[in-house]
Design a protein around this motif. Structure first.
Motif: not given
Length: 374
Positions: A354-374
């Motif tokens: 995310f980035k704040k521009v002129s008092g507004k927070t702009i978000y980037g796209p999500y990136v999803t990953v999946t795994t199992k806990a050990k």
């Protein structure tokens, strides 16, 4: 003797009465048909009750055939005229599909360059009927925007030659080749790319140069809006300033050519290229199981203010949702360790910047990953 004298007197009386009647008859005829002058006139020229019509040197004019018997005068040439308006055409719409054929032209006959649109009233133009442009004596350039067929051999006026502009390999190209007409390709740039600035207020658009183009029209639309003519440039790139952070912009590039008669011809647009003015998609996002939990990591983006991490657990037979588990407010921190997880359970993580521009927070796209806990 007396009988003879009486007979003579009676005869004289009858003769005198006949003379008077004759004079009266002559006077009436004189009033109806006046006596010709003393100048001798040939017997064939004597007037009659029905006047004789003598032909003159000027032939009679049949008003019913005036348009075809008198050559049509050319309209005055007042300079080059480029017409790009679908309202100048008469069309016949197909009852079976969303197509139409151009059957008439009601625009200015002094036109020098005429665009044939790909659509009229949201109907695809499939053909132009024969003879539509025969009354346009100065028509020099036909610009075919879609893949439209020019029908027949008597499409244009024979006063001037016509040059065809259209898509390479299209029906207009085939028409020009079959009739020996000069053809010019209108194809737009094959490749267009857009790069945004770190401040999310500028996008730099670049494209492949088109052979023969003297300039380029750059069209832009915001979101789902309509295209507008943003700028005309001679270089194969343009820096578009003043954009709104978080907004989506789509670009299309049309090459511009100059015809032999000096008219400006706009080519076919490139494919659409879009960009959203938000932080870039994170790179090198990965997750791996560690003892008692999962470690998530990603590549650093120096142009953002921080990152957000979301997690969900996969439970068989249940539909689960992502929940935010961490907000990181430093772009140097590029990882998150999630502990106390169920060993062998599958987990998914979504990470975005995310980035704040002129008092507004702009978000980037999500990136999803999946795994199992050990």
């Amino acid at each position: 003797m007396k009988k003879w004298i009486c007979a003579m007197l009676c005869l004289l009386a009858v003769v005198g009465l006949a003379s008077v009647c004759a004079e009266a008859s002559t006077e009436e005829m004189t009033q109806i048909n006046p006596v010709p002058s003393a100048t001798p006139v040939a017997a064939s020229a004597a007037p009659s009750a029905t006047p004789t019509i003598v032909p003159t040197a000027t032939p009679s004019v049949d008003t019913d055939k005036l348009e075809t018997s008198v050559p049509t005068q050319l309209p005055p040439f007042t300079g080059n005229k480029v017409i790009r308006d679908e309202k100048v055409f008469v069309t016949a719409e197909s009852p079976s599909d969303k197509t139409c054929t151009i059957t008439g032209y009601i625009g200015d006959v002094s036109v020098t360059t005429l665009y044939i649109p790909g659509q009229i009233n949201k109907k695809t133009v499939t053909a132009v009927a024969e003879g539509v442009f025969t009354k346009c004596p100065y028509l020099k350039n036909i610009v075919v925007s879609g893949d439209t067929e020019l029908q027949g051999t008597n499409v244009f006026s024979t006063v001037t030659g016509v040059e065809i502009w259209g898509k390479t390999g299209g029906k207009a190209n085939a028409f020009a080749s079959a009739r020996g007409l000069l053809f010019h390709p209108l194809d737009g740039p094959a490749k267009v790319s857009v790069k945004k600035s770190s401040g999310l207020k500028r996008a730099t658009v670049t494209w492949d140069a088109v052979n023969g183009a003297v300039s380029y029209h750059l069209y832009r639309k915001q979101g789902k809006g309509q295209y507008s003519d943003a700028v005309n440039v001679t270089a194969a790139s343009y820096a578009n300033d003043g954009l709104k952070p978080g907004a989506k912009y789509t670009y299309r590039i049309n090459p511009v050519f100059t015809a032999a008669n000096g008219d400006s011809i706009e080519g076919i647009g490139s494919k659409e290229t879009a960009i959203t003015m938000n932080p870039a998609k994170l790179k090198k996002v990965r997750a791996k199981g560690i003892r008692g939990g999962i470690q998530v990591r990603w590549g650093r983006d120096k142009n953002v203010n921080g990152y957000q991490v979301y997690m969900k657990v996969h439970v068989k037979g249940f539909k689960t949702k992502f929940n935010r588990v961490k907000t990181i407010k430093k772009n140097k921190t590029t990882g998150y360790r999630c502990k106390m997880l169920v060993r062998g359970m599958k987990y998914s993580y979504k990470v975005r910047s995310f980035k704040k521009v002129s008092g507004k927070t702009i978000y980037g796209p999500y990136v999803t990953v999946t795994t199992k806990a050990k």
